[in-house]
Enzyme design. Sequence first.
Site, PDB file in Angstrom:
ATOM      1  N   ASP A 153     -14.314  -5.574  -3.147  1.00 45.58           N
ATOM      2  CA  ASP A 153     -14.286  -5.432  -1.681  1.00 45.58           C
ATOM      3  C   ASP A 153     -15.610  -5.856  -1.057  1.00 45.58           C
ATOM      4  O   ASP A 153     -16.458  -5.018  -0.781  1.00 45.58           O
ATOM      5  CB  ASP A 153     -14.056  -3.952  -1.299  1.00 45.58           C
ATOM      6  CG  ASP A 153     -12.606  -3.532  -1.423  1.00 45.58           C
ATOM      7  OD1 ASP A 153     -11.790  -4.357  -1.843  1.00 45.58           O
ATOM      8  OD2 ASP A 153     -12.309  -2.374  -1.093  1.00 45.58           O
ATOM      9  N   ASP A 162       0.865  -1.165   0.000  1.00 45.96           N
ATOM     10  CA  ASP A 162       0.000   0.000   0.000  1.00 45.96           C
ATOM     11  C   ASP A 162       0.904   1.218   0.000  1.00 45.96           C
ATOM     12  O   ASP A 162       1.830   1.312   0.800  1.00 45.96           O
ATOM     13  CB  ASP A 162      -0.893   0.009   1.252  1.00 45.96           C
ATOM     14  CG  ASP A 162      -1.997  -1.037   1.139  1.00 45.96           C
ATOM     15  OD1 ASP A 162      -2.119  -1.659   0.070  1.00 45.96           O
ATOM     16  OD2 ASP A 162      -2.737  -1.230   2.119  1.00 45.96           O
TER      17      ASP A 162
END
Lengths: 488, 202
Positions: free
Chosen positions: A367, A248
């Site tokens: 997600d 990330d």
Amino acid sequence: MLIIPAIDLIDGKCVRLSQGDYSQVKNYDQDPIEVAQKFKKQGINFIHIIDLEGAKEGKPINFPKTAEVAETTGLAIQTGGGIRTFEDAEKILNSGIKRVILGTSALANPKLVKDLVSKFGADRIVVSIDAKDGIVMIKGWIEKSDLTLEEAFEKLKDTGLEIIIFTDVKRDGMLKGINPENIKKVLNKGFKIIVAGGVTTQEDIDQLETLNVYGCIIGKALYEGKINLPNPNPKPNTLSKRIIPCMDIKEGRVVKGTNFINLKDAGDPVELGKFYSDMGADELIFLDIMATVEKRDTLYELVRRISENINIPFTVGGGINTLEDIKILLQNGADKISIGSKAAKNPNFVKEASQKFGSQCIVISVDPKKIDGKWKLFIKGGRENTNIDAIEFAKQMEQSGAGELLVNSLDRDGMKNGYDIPLLKAITSAVNIPVIASSGAGSKEDFLEAFEEANVDAALAASLFHYGEIQIPDLKKYLAKKNITIRI
Amino acid sequence: MIQIIDYGAGNIKSVQNALKKLGIESKIISSVEELRTDCKTIFPGVGAAGNAMSELEKRGFAQTIPQIQAPFLGICLGMQLLMESSEENETECLGIIKGKVRKFQNKPPTLIKIPQIGWNKVSTKSAEPLFKDIPDQSYFYFVNSYYVSPDSDQVSTQIGETAYGINFASAINKENFYGVQFHPEKSGEIGLKLLNNFCKLC
């Protein structure tokens, strides 16, 4: 499609009935353990065992023999016949048997199904609906119920149940082939369907495959040699499963949060990426979690540096909104682009992107979070529920030309208690493009489980690797030892 | 000096970066006027065959590429375009090697996902200069939904084989023309070795 050979038991021995008629018993006089071992050698890993005496009496009778088969062969077994109480089901599920099949009892008592699903999970409970001319049959097919098929499905709708075995009683044991029209009637009702009854030839199997059913049970046709099990040595496929560290990125640096908060700095993306590449990572993913238009140049510069220094494939994602975004990232050397929120808001964007740049570079990040028993699609880093069914979304993305799906789980992210296997299974059985498992890995066993149980093609982890809790070479050695095809 | 053909359908950058790592100079060629028939050439490519062929024709490359005399390496789609035709968009290709480009089939008994994405093994013959010092069964990175199927009288052109549901030609060679289905520029050290071997071909 799962191919499940059937064993019917009376007095601990294999038998077959025709059309459920107890007076038409064919006794094959074989020990079910031997039969199961034979199936195992032919590459089968799931077996269906019915306790015919149990079904008739309304309580499990041949259960100890079934447990013995499970223990001796190590095969996954689903078993039914007379299981009508929570206690009986519990006893069986605690004995090493993978799945219980409820019949009559389920329709009379949906609460039993609900209780069992919530205690043991939807993967371990299945309801068998046997029908003759659209009417549900009960008590080992001896009696007609007063329910139509439609009514039976309706009764099970809110129990959390996911798998139904549909038996076309008229076809069972008749070696006359399946009736696709009857099967079509039970598809797309919100359940995964295992078809039983009449599966007689390879054409039947091929036809079921096209209908996209979840599994099929084969009985008499196998015993009488009308059908051969799929070749245990199928043509080889040596494609290896992939291990992917995910970084990330925020303002050009690596971070990783637990459930998307508590961000910690874990290094320079290029250094870390190169380190992973040298360690044997198969691919890298860089997600710009704070993607903003103003900070785009930082990302482009980073992507350029990665592609100059690392020569394994890498995916870049975060804040992708326009075809121009994709174009610039690809020009800077990214191999694949991961698209999230934009795909949920505008599925047509995925179509345009895959047509323009090719499916091979379009990865869709999904997600999901489980709400009231259904996986809902979230966007904006898990902050917003779109109310879209995540499994349907996955199918839609495949149709729009996505080359791959990256499946996260908001329920598992950062928990380190394993990937969301039921979710991943639901997605890998709904689509035929590669799936990358994400969220929840905490141990080597978790990776193994995702590859073995959920049929994923790649597994991703972040902090687990960043903080050295698992070393990629160790992980790969472990997986190779467990017979996972892996590049070492 | 290696020339890399740019026709708007490839990850040119990665190929150039890989060559740079090997210390090999390269030049990106985007118009047919710059293309030399006596210079080693890399022909990358991703995306759909139909688009790629119409780009090659529009830019005049389609006529000139078959005249190239120096070693020539087609990568991925670049390899597929060397064949006569592709099932993808029913495209007529360059026809340098006799055979077709077919789509993978997800059929029992071997169920596969399409596209193939990931590292797969390549079986090679040891004497092939392109695979010099590369162990048999080495892993390379693949991304493809289609594969090359040389005609039966062209089996000798197959210099590498890979299994994905079927056994398919993952590397081919006819005279100065080479093709690889995988991406050497994305296949780590072993991929660099293959590119280096190519650059050393006479």
